[in-house]
Design an enzyme around this catalytic site. Sequence first.
Site, PDB file in Angstrom:
ATOM      1  N   GLU A 353       0.934  -1.132  -0.167  1.00 17.71           N
ATOM      2  CA  GLU A 353       0.132  -0.028   0.464  1.00 17.71           C
ATOM      3  C   GLU A 353       0.568   1.287  -0.003  1.00 17.71           C
ATOM      4  O   GLU A 353       0.721   2.349   0.924  1.00 17.71           O
ATOM      5  CB  GLU A 353      -0.570   0.430   0.914  1.00 17.71           C
ATOM      6  CG  GLU A 353      -1.946  -1.074   1.381  1.00 17.71           C
ATOM      7  CD  GLU A 353      -3.152  -0.915   2.019  1.00 17.71           C
ATOM      8  OE1 GLU A 353      -2.282  -0.344   3.227  1.00 17.71           O
ATOM      9  OE2 GLU A 353      -3.748  -1.958   2.385  1.00 17.71           O
ATOM     10  N   GLU A 470      -6.459 -10.331  -1.849  1.00 18.20           N
ATOM     11  CA  GLU A 470      -7.232 -10.529  -0.136  1.00 18.20           C
ATOM     12  C   GLU A 470      -8.514 -10.309  -0.845  1.00 18.20           C
ATOM     13  O   GLU A 470      -9.178  -9.252  -0.284  1.00 18.20           O
ATOM     14  CB  GLU A 470      -6.389  -9.488   0.802  1.00 18.20           C
ATOM     15  CG  GLU A 470      -5.378  -8.644   0.476  1.00 18.20           C
ATOM     16  CD  GLU A 470      -4.695  -7.933   1.715  1.00 18.20           C
ATOM     17  OE1 GLU A 470      -5.930  -7.133   2.280  1.00 18.20           O
ATOM     18  OE2 GLU A 470      -3.126  -7.930   2.286  1.00 18.20           O
TER      19      GLU A 470
HETATM   20  C1  GLA Z   1      -5.370  -4.253   3.952  1.00 14.85           C
HETATM   21  C2  GLA Z   1      -4.402  -5.241   4.578  1.00 14.85           C
HETATM   22  C3  GLA Z   1      -4.355  -6.698   5.090  1.00 14.85           C
HETATM   23  C4  GLA Z   1      -5.127  -6.289   6.268  1.00 14.85           C
HETATM   24  C5  GLA Z   1      -6.646  -5.917   5.861  1.00 14.85           C
HETATM   25  C6  GLA Z   1      -7.839  -5.683   6.429  1.00 14.85           C
HETATM   26  O1  GLA Z   1      -6.189  -5.085   3.071  1.00 14.85           O
HETATM   27  O2  GLA Z   1      -2.776  -5.702   3.532  1.00 14.85           O
HETATM   28  O3  GLA Z   1      -3.499  -7.106   5.645  1.00 14.85           O
HETATM   29  O4  GLA Z   1      -4.940  -5.084   7.120  1.00 14.85           O
HETATM   30  O5  GLA Z   1      -6.551  -4.475   4.656  1.00 14.85           O
HETATM   31  O6  GLA Z   1      -8.037  -6.992   6.672  1.00 14.85           O
END
Ligand code: GLA
Length: 563
Positions: A353, A470
């Site tokens: 990020e 994710e």
């Molecule tokens: C981001 C992070 C994850 C997690 C999510 C929320 O995507 O990369 O590690 O913290 O947020 O659960």
Amino acid sequence: MKKSFLSGIFIFFACVFFMNANSNQRIENSDGTITFTTIDEDKNAVEFKKNYDGFENVTIIYGEKVTKRNPLNIDLSDFGNRTLIMDFSCDIKILDKSGAEKNRITWMINDFANNFPVLCDADVKTGEWTTIKGSLTVPLTEKRTLYVSGGEFDMKNLTFYLKNFNLHLSGEGFGDDKPQQSWLEAESLKNAYKGIFDYFGLAVTENEFTNSSTRKGIVRHADCITMGNEFKPDFVFNWQKPTSFVDFVAEDGKTYKMPKNLPVFDKVDKLLKLCRDNNLTMRGHVLVWHSQTPKMFFTQNYKTGKKAVLVDKAEMTAREEWYIKTMLEHVSEWEQKNNDGKHIITVWDVVNEAVADNASSSQYLRQDSDWFRIFGDDTFIVNAFRFANKYAPKDVLLCYNDYGTNRGQSPKVSGVLKVVESIQASPDARIDVIGMQSHIGIDNPIKGYGSFEESIKLFLETGCDVQITELDVANGKQAYSPIILQSVYKDLYRLFIEYRKLPQKNGISGVTIWGLNDETTWLNSQKEHRGYKQFPLIFEGTGELKCKKAFYGVLEAGKEFSK
Ligand code: GLA
């Protein structure tokens, strides 16, 4: 009396004859869904189960005998007033007396209110077998028919041959009377995806993973996990402060003070061991991130509180090198000692990020980050990939991971591409994978302009592989519909399969769903979802989890591909 008895017998035999002629036209599947294996209309014009062209079980339709305007019908009147998911494929051959080279075959539904939804649309060359396919999720208003639009050809000239006809209907009301399947009994997702991706992934919490009955479900469906938290800097520093120091000679040749008592590896080791014992690999998540990293990591003398001052670039570069080295070497040593050197962690999210949501070409980095405050540019990112390359085994993959990357032509995607370009321009750095977090909304376009597909394509143009790291699908402010979610999951996995990694070619190598059940999804604690419950995952319930319809969307996409 006698006469009506005889005609009764006649009707009985006529029915039996007809049923035999076309007995497997409609199959009720064990999960409550329905499969049609051929068309069911225009009985005078149709012959079923014929041998033709060396194939058995061909349906032949003689156009000159078709009395309706549109041929090749399937009566959907049993399924009116509900949302249907239709998946269709069929081999078709057409002979055309008029000598036309091809005919357009459009299978559609006579639903005026919905603008005549199209299931599939293809040109079929005369005299050639052509496979045609289509999928459609459609709220069917009333009793309807699926048919081929007859507007484009003169039926009198045509003979149609159909084989491998398969129209699968699922969605609302199918199998709803059956008890929901436990995730311990349902077919295994990791088996369905063997040979398609390198792994089937689920993100888990420590509690879920260490609970032996929950672990059974995890291991049944996943062969790779991501720990939701435990490999993040906050957790490996264990909220402790440095109490003693050790000298570290950084790559600039200078000596810097690093904590001697940190990181704390007890939990990391316990989780690696659990993976080993259960034949799982892990995505290492995450090394460099602005969030869930202790403030003291960025400050002079590791101080916290108001008076804490950020270190300079040289010192932060040394800390970054030390942290990455310590973490990667620890895991490699553990694998050497406890797993014959075989990797548990096969890929690391090296940086997470770092790109701004509104990235522009002049400023594409996230600014609310101590990494950015110290460096002011992307050197901390490039360095992270240099250090990871130096200290990770060569066959452990290095990934840049970010959210909001699921729409092509977006500033975020351009920003990520710039980051990747910088890393690739540095001779000592290595990047193998772009991680698309994919916390998406149910409306995220999957194909077409500004879609998920478009961003996958752009990322693959860099030469990197892509991993979906994710995945969860929020209903946002919309009412949750299990069927719509099912079809979205199915379409997503179909897309991922389409772009899967093939030998000698980059592609999508793995997909991870972010969490096990709707009851514990992180989304419901997010401000933006207050007042709107989210149902983003494929399992639900507590204790022994139950499969949602979305589960079958994922399963079916894998199985239809492997068929
Ligand atoms: C981001 C992070 C994850 C997690 C999510 C929320 O995507 O990369 O590690 O913290 O947020 O659960």
